[in-house]
Motif scaffolding. Sequence first.
Motif, PDB file in Angstrom:
ATOM      1  N   MET A 367       0.862  -0.786   0.284  1.00 26.93           N
ATOM      2  CA  MET A 367      -0.065  -0.537  -0.145  1.00 26.93           C
ATOM      3  C   MET A 367       1.067   0.716   0.111  1.00 26.93           C
ATOM      4  N   LEU A 368       2.039   1.050  -0.087  1.00 27.75           N
ATOM      5  CA  LEU A 368       2.861   2.408   0.070  1.00 27.75           C
ATOM      6  C   LEU A 368       3.212   2.029  -1.373  1.00 27.75           C
ATOM      7  N   PRO A 369       3.821   3.870  -1.731  1.00 22.59           N
ATOM      8  CA  PRO A 369       4.448   4.041  -2.458  1.00 22.59           C
ATOM      9  C   PRO A 369       6.006   4.190  -2.451  1.00 22.59           C
ATOM     10  N   VAL A 372       6.549   8.703  -3.054  1.00 21.05           N
ATOM     11  CA  VAL A 372       6.561   9.687  -2.695  1.00 21.05           C
ATOM     12  C   VAL A 372       5.986   9.730  -0.789  1.00 21.05           C
ATOM     13  N   HIS A 373       5.850  10.757  -0.407  1.00 23.51           N
ATOM     14  CA  HIS A 373       5.646  10.820   0.940  1.00 23.51           C
ATOM     15  C   HIS A 373       4.162  11.229   1.463  1.00 23.51           C
ATOM     16  N   GLY A 374       4.037  10.527   2.690  1.00 22.90           N
ATOM     17  CA  GLY A 374       2.320  10.976   2.929  1.00 22.90           C
ATOM     18  C   GLY A 374       1.091  10.158   2.058  1.00 22.90           C
ATOM     19  N   LEU A 375       1.353   9.944   1.641  1.00 28.33           N
ATOM     20  CA  LEU A 375       0.177   9.321   0.760  1.00 28.33           C
ATOM     21  C   LEU A 375       0.715   7.488   1.386  1.00 28.33           C
ATOM     22  N   VAL A 376      -0.848   6.784   1.064  1.00 24.22           N
ATOM     23  CA  VAL A 376      -1.118   5.187   0.914  1.00 24.22           C
ATOM     24  C   VAL A 376      -1.899   4.503   0.081  1.00 24.22           C
ATOM     25  N   VAL A 377      -1.875   4.177  -0.073  1.00 18.07           N
ATOM     26  CA  VAL A 377      -3.052   3.944  -1.052  1.00 18.07           C
ATOM     27  C   VAL A 377      -3.637   2.266  -0.832  1.00 18.07           C
ATOM     28  N   THR A 378      -4.923   1.898  -1.136  1.00 18.64           N
ATOM     29  CA  THR A 378      -5.299   1.868  -0.638  1.00 18.64           C
ATOM     30  C   THR A 378      -6.812   0.817  -2.121  1.00 18.64           C
ATOM     31  N   GLY A 379      -6.884  -0.761  -1.307  1.00 17.01           N
ATOM     32  CA  GLY A 379      -8.413  -1.441  -2.628  1.00 17.01           C
ATOM     33  C   GLY A 379      -7.514  -1.513  -3.461  1.00 17.01           C
ATOM     34  N   ALA A 404      -6.596  -0.851   7.485  1.00 17.64           N
ATOM     35  CA  ALA A 404      -5.640  -1.190   7.804  1.00 17.64           C
ATOM     36  C   ALA A 404      -4.445   0.755   7.633  1.00 17.64           C
ATOM     37  N   ALA A 405      -5.466   1.463   6.085  1.00 24.13           N
ATOM     38  CA  ALA A 405      -5.345   2.074   5.431  1.00 24.13           C
ATOM     39  C   ALA A 405      -5.224   3.633   7.070  1.00 24.13           C
ATOM     40  N   GLY A 406      -6.161   2.721   7.189  1.00 24.68           N
ATOM     41  CA  GLY A 406      -6.762   4.372   8.221  1.00 24.68           C
ATOM     42  C   GLY A 406      -6.231   4.615   9.436  1.00 24.68           C
ATOM     43  N   VAL A 407      -5.614   3.796  10.349  1.00 26.22           N
ATOM     44  CA  VAL A 407      -5.309   3.312  11.024  1.00 26.22           C
ATOM     45  C   VAL A 407      -3.988   4.051  10.823  1.00 26.22           C
ATOM     46  N   CYS A 408      -2.922   3.507   9.777  1.00 27.39           N
ATOM     47  CA  CYS A 408      -2.002   3.973   9.563  1.00 27.39           C
ATOM     48  C   CYS A 408      -1.402   5.249   8.977  1.00 27.39           C
ATOM     49  N   ALA A 409      -2.740   6.250   8.433  1.00 31.88           N
ATOM     50  CA  ALA A 409      -3.173   7.095   8.159  1.00 31.88           C
ATOM     51  C   ALA A 409      -3.078   7.962   8.987  1.00 31.88           C
ATOM     52  N   ALA A 410      -3.741   7.909  10.015  1.00 37.38           N
ATOM     53  CA  ALA A 410      -3.404   7.994  11.403  1.00 37.38           C
ATOM     54  C   ALA A 410      -2.539   8.864  12.140  1.00 37.38           C
ATOM     55  N   LEU A 411      -2.033   7.667  12.143  1.00 39.25           N
ATOM     56  CA  LEU A 411      -0.330   8.066  12.781  1.00 39.25           C
ATOM     57  C   LEU A 411       0.440   8.551  12.491  1.00 39.25           C
ATOM     58  N   VAL A 412       0.077   8.651  10.801  1.00 37.47           N
ATOM     59  CA  VAL A 412       1.220   9.706  10.100  1.00 37.47           C
ATOM     60  C   VAL A 412       0.966  10.413  10.406  1.00 37.47           C
ATOM     61  N   ALA A 413      -0.419  11.188  10.295  1.00 34.93           N
ATOM     62  CA  ALA A 413      -0.950  12.443  10.677  1.00 34.93           C
ATOM     63  C   ALA A 413      -0.298  12.913  12.541  1.00 34.93           C
ATOM     64  N   LYS A 414      -0.075  11.976  12.982  1.00 36.77           N
ATOM     65  CA  LYS A 414       0.043  12.150  14.445  1.00 36.77           C
ATOM     66  C   LYS A 414       1.507  12.407  14.491  1.00 36.77           C
ATOM     67  N   GLY A 415       2.513  12.194  13.701  1.00 36.82           N
ATOM     68  CA  GLY A 415       3.942  12.154  12.715  1.00 36.82           C
ATOM     69  C   GLY A 415       5.367  10.905  12.975  1.00 36.82           C
ATOM     70  N   ARG A 416       4.457  10.151  12.889  1.00 41.10           N
ATOM     71  CA  ARG A 416       4.872   8.391  12.779  1.00 41.10           C
ATOM     72  C   ARG A 416       5.594   8.181  11.147  1.00 41.10           C
ATOM     73  N   ASP A 417       6.182   7.700  11.346  1.00 46.33           N
ATOM     74  CA  ASP A 417       7.711   7.433  10.052  1.00 46.33           C
ATOM     75  C   ASP A 417       6.596   6.590   9.591  1.00 46.33           C
ATOM     76  N   LEU A 418       6.706   6.227   8.212  1.00 46.10           N
ATOM     77  CA  LEU A 418       6.075   4.826   8.131  1.00 46.10           C
ATOM     78  C   LEU A 418       6.959   3.687   7.625  1.00 46.10           C
ATOM     79  N   ALA A 419       7.802   4.140   7.355  1.00 46.83           N
ATOM     80  CA  ALA A 419       8.928   2.624   7.512  1.00 46.83           C
ATOM     81  C   ALA A 419       8.905   1.825   9.129  1.00 46.83           C
ATOM     82  N   ASP A 420       8.612   2.138   9.973  1.00 44.76           N
ATOM     83  CA  ASP A 420       8.297   2.008  11.035  1.00 44.76           C
ATOM     84  C   ASP A 420       7.204   1.715  11.703  1.00 44.76           C
TER      85      ASP A 420
END
Length: 455
Positions: A367-369, A372-379, A404-420
């Motif tokens: 789901m991760l490009p 490009v940062h700040g983007l999750v692709v789903t479906g 899963a995309a929703g949880v992930c995006a909410a965590l990233v919006a709080k400053g978490r890095d997609l990598a970990d």
Amino acid sequence: MPSLDHGAERPPIVARYDVLVAGGGASGLVAAASAARAGARVAVVERAGCLGGTATASMVAQWLGFFNRDTRVVGGLPLELTERVCQAGGSEGFRRYTLGEALKNPLPLVNFPFNPEIVKIVADELLADAGVDVLLHTQVAEPVMEAGRVRGLVIQNVSGRSAVAAETLIDATGDAAVAHACGVACADPDFDRHGRQPCTLVFRLSNIDVRRFRAVPRDEKRALALEGVRRGDLPWESLSFCSTPGDTDAISLMSRIHGIDALDGTEASRAMAVGRQQIKRILPFLRANVPGFERAVLSGIAEQLGVRETRRIVGRYTLRAEDIRGRVRFDDSIALGAGPVDVHDEKGTGVSLWMPDGPFEIPLRTMLPTDVHGLVVTGRAISATREANGGARHMATAMALGEAAGVCAALVAKGRDLADIAADVRAALRSRGALVAAEDVARVAQPEPESIPAI
Ligand SMILES: Cc1cc2nc3c(=O)[nH]c(=O)nc-3n(C[C@H](O)[C@H](O)[C@H](O)COP(=O)(O)OP(=O)(O)OC[C@H]3O[C@@H](n4cnc5c(N)ncnc54)[C@H](O)[C@@H]3O)c2cc1C
């Protein structure tokens, strides 16, 4: 590409969110509710006049992918949605069903048939309860980029063009429309744009004796379908119908439109007219030949074309058919796919159809490009080969990916890095009753096989 810093070209920013979801279909609807329940301020932008995507605007009235054979592999928010639909009178629950019963290779499975009009209402309620802002009849025009990061979307609706800013974007358009516009690589290695799987324009018939039709032996249905194809009345070997509560209506997937690139506006428009012409021929054939359809009334044609295949991103991992067959384990698995794996003939009248031996894991990296940062692709547009996509695109799977995309995006919006982030996404999903890895199947309550009635 417009930028938030580029005042001269930029339409006004009308709102700011933590998470902005493009597309309110199977995956986007659940992604939006999921991100909001994870504490994010969320909006969803949908071009149709309803939420639900292919299930509602395209009237594909059965969710597949909740069950692999008799084993439930999807829980969490998607399962809650089925309960809400039942409570609203939109479905009688999970049923045993034979997919493609007039095909030469039919497949018994468990589906969740529903009345799409009720699903529209329940989808509105789900997002209202979660506090999500919904913009219907609103088209994503282009992304707003800043230094390799998506910062928002330019949208277009009856108010004109405007911009919405967000910390994180979820592309749930099914077409990877946002990802593609951001420059994310999209792969179509196996086919050219006119060799895609056929589209279908779904239609609804009322005044049907559904029980009578279901009682017709399978070999008779196959003979009827082949006769319809021979006469040129049916475009493929299908008498495929979804039931709705009450057994009075049949929602049909019998049209089949080949050679269409649904990403080409002219071709997509032509496909609607071709589909309606096919329906014009199918209807008298059904009335004259198929038990239970003698007094059929055409009560609806889907407002949007059913599109099986367009773009898929090339993400940090590409799911392969070998992963599904081998049930390969992934440390970052965030959803279970059930199958079936179905790939419709590009030109012929059949379908390649098989059921995986068990549920298969889908890693977050699909789901991760990569760039490009700040983007999750789903479906439907996650990173998968064509055959793997045939097993991972069913709506229950798309909804599980959306959660899963929703949880992930909410965590990233709080400053978490997609990598970990994978371990935390998995833990949050499990706490909601979602199944993220093979061992979770044994952790959740499974129905007794005999408790699932036949359709
Ligand atoms: C004919 C057909 C039969 C199928 N049969 C079944 C079945 O029986 N059971 C099953 O589970 N699955 C079935 N599928 C597969 C399944 O419906 C899709 O793979 C699934 O819906 C994908 O989910 P999604 O959320 O990615 O896309 P969708 O559910 O299609 O949602 C995408 C949403 O994004 C919106 N959108 C797109 N572009 C934009 C834009 N630029 N701006 C704003 N909004 C946008 C669309 O309007 C849509 O609402 C079928 C598909 C087709 C076409």
